[in-house]
Design a protein around this motif. Structure first.
Motif, mmCIF file in Angstrom:
data_model
loop_
_atom_site.group_PDB
_atom_site.id
_atom_site.type_symbol
_atom_site.label_atom_id
_atom_site.label_comp_id
_atom_site.label_asym_id
_atom_site.label_seq_id
_atom_site.Cartn_x
_atom_site.Cartn_y
_atom_site.Cartn_z
ATOM 1 N N SER A 68 0.813 -1.224 0.000
ATOM 2 C CA SER A 68 0.000 0.000 0.000
ATOM 3 C C SER A 68 0.844 1.270 0.000
ATOM 4 O O SER A 68 0.334 2.341 -0.312
ATOM 5 N N LYS A 69 2.112 1.166 0.324
ATOM 6 C CA LYS A 69 2.993 2.336 0.407
ATOM 7 C C LYS A 69 3.640 2.684 -0.928
ATOM 8 O O LYS A 69 4.361 3.667 -1.028
ATOM 9 N N ASN A 70 3.385 1.900 -1.949
ATOM 10 C CA ASN A 70 4.009 2.143 -3.258
ATOM 11 C C ASN A 70 3.246 3.187 -4.060
ATOM 12 O O ASN A 70 2.035 3.324 -3.917
ATOM 13 N N ASN A 71 3.970 3.900 -4.905
ATOM 14 C CA ASN A 71 3.353 4.906 -5.779
ATOM 15 C C ASN A 71 2.651 4.273 -6.971
ATOM 16 O O ASN A 71 1.707 4.837 -7.513
ATOM 17 N N VAL A 72 3.154 3.127 -7.399
ATOM 18 C CA VAL A 72 2.586 2.393 -8.527
ATOM 19 C C VAL A 72 2.399 0.953 -8.077
ATOM 20 O O VAL A 72 3.300 0.362 -7.483
ATOM 21 N N ILE A 73 1.233 0.409 -8.357
ATOM 22 C CA ILE A 73 0.959 -0.995 -8.038
ATOM 23 C C ILE A 73 0.612 -1.714 -9.334
ATOM 24 O O ILE A 73 -0.296 -1.302 -10.051
ATOM 25 N N LEU A 74 1.382 -2.756 -9.632
ATOM 26 C CA LEU A 74 1.065 -3.623 -10.757
ATOM 27 C C LEU A 74 0.267 -4.778 -10.180
ATOM 28 O O LEU A 74 0.793 -5.569 -9.393
ATOM 29 N N GLY A 75 -0.995 -4.849 -10.525
ATOM 30 C CA GLY A 75 -1.872 -5.819 -9.891
ATOM 31 C C GLY A 75 -2.433 -6.850 -10.835
ATOM 32 O O GLY A 75 -2.314 -6.749 -12.053
ATOM 33 N N THR A 76 -3.055 -7.824 -10.232
ATOM 34 C CA THR A 76 -3.678 -8.914 -10.954
ATOM 35 C C THR A 76 -5.174 -8.659 -11.075
ATOM 36 O O THR A 76 -5.815 -8.227 -10.121
ATOM 37 N N TYR A 77 -5.714 -8.945 -12.242
ATOM 38 C CA TYR A 77 -7.140 -8.810 -12.501
ATOM 39 C C TYR A 77 -7.931 -9.589 -11.452
ATOM 40 O O TYR A 77 -7.605 -10.729 -11.123
ATOM 41 N N MET A 78 -8.942 -8.959 -10.900
ATOM 42 C CA MET A 78 -9.840 -9.550 -9.904
ATOM 43 C C MET A 78 -9.146 -9.850 -8.568
ATOM 44 O O MET A 78 -9.602 -10.675 -7.797
ATOM 45 N N SER A 79 -8.027 -9.173 -8.280
ATOM 46 C CA SER A 79 -7.316 -9.411 -7.030
ATOM 47 C C SER A 79 -7.824 -8.483 -5.939
ATOM 48 O O SER A 79 -7.651 -7.265 -6.021
ATOM 49 N N THR A 80 -8.436 -9.052 -4.923
ATOM 50 C CA THR A 80 -8.848 -8.228 -3.789
ATOM 51 C C THR A 80 -7.627 -7.769 -3.001
ATOM 52 O O THR A 80 -7.655 -6.712 -2.379
ATOM 53 N N PHE A 81 -6.549 -8.530 -3.043
ATOM 54 C CA PHE A 81 -5.310 -8.142 -2.361
ATOM 55 C C PHE A 81 -4.812 -6.812 -2.924
ATOM 56 O O PHE A 81 -4.502 -5.886 -2.169
ATOM 57 N N THR A 82 -4.764 -6.703 -4.239
ATOM 58 C CA THR A 82 -4.347 -5.465 -4.897
ATOM 59 C C THR A 82 -5.281 -4.326 -4.525
ATOM 60 O O THR A 82 -4.831 -3.223 -4.174
ATOM 61 N N GLU A 83 -6.569 -4.569 -4.586
ATOM 62 C CA GLU A 83 -7.539 -3.513 -4.308
ATOM 63 C C GLU A 83 -7.460 -3.029 -2.861
ATOM 64 O O GLU A 83 -7.465 -1.829 -2.601
ATOM 65 N N VAL A 84 -7.372 -3.945 -1.922
ATOM 66 C CA VAL A 84 -7.306 -3.545 -0.516
ATOM 67 C C VAL A 84 -6.006 -2.798 -0.236
ATOM 68 O O VAL A 84 -6.002 -1.799 0.498
ATOM 69 N N ALA A 85 -4.903 -3.229 -0.820
ATOM 70 C CA ALA A 85 -3.635 -2.502 -0.657
ATOM 71 C C ALA A 85 -3.779 -1.071 -1.172
ATOM 72 O O ALA A 85 -3.319 -0.114 -0.541
ATOM 73 N N TRP A 86 -4.438 -0.919 -2.305
ATOM 74 C CA TRP A 86 -4.667 0.411 -2.878
ATOM 75 C C TRP A 86 -5.496 1.269 -1.919
ATOM 76 O O TRP A 86 -5.164 2.415 -1.646
ATOM 77 N N TRP A 87 -6.568 0.704 -1.375
ATOM 78 C CA TRP A 87 -7.413 1.435 -0.423
ATOM 79 C C TRP A 87 -6.627 1.793 0.834
ATOM 80 O O TRP A 87 -6.736 2.917 1.341
#
Length: 98
Positions: A68-87
């Protein structure tokens, strides 16, 4: 993995990448390609069993908070992990879904 490395290759050569993955093979392949540019959380529980133990879940949360502390996140489609980190990062990071 090729989609990720293609996207990572767009960054300057001095860029370091924090990698959070549920696959030890992916982390290994990225380390082989990018060497010291890859940063990972030093887990206390094996990645393969992280979802079934308390310590593993704590490791997963730590990785999510670090992501969550990164300026850019390369995420996986349909990943709740990516989304929650972003939030958790205040929805400020630029997100690229691959």
């Amino acid at each position: 993995l090729q989609k990720y490395t293609s996207e990572m290759d767009k960054f300057p050569e001095q860029t370091k990448f924090f990698v959070s993955s549920d696959s030890v093979n992916v982390v290994g392949e990225l380390r082989d390609k990018y060497g010291e540019r890859i940063i990972v959380y030093d887990r206390h529980a094996p990645l393969e069993t992280s979802r079934s133990t308390r310590v593993g879940a704590q490791d997963d949360l730590a990785e999510m908070l670090l992501l969550s502390k990164n300026n850019v996140i390369l995420g996986t489609y349909m990943s709740t992990f990516t989304e929650v980190a972003w939030w958790l990062g205040g929805a400020r990071a630029s997100v690229v879904i691959l």
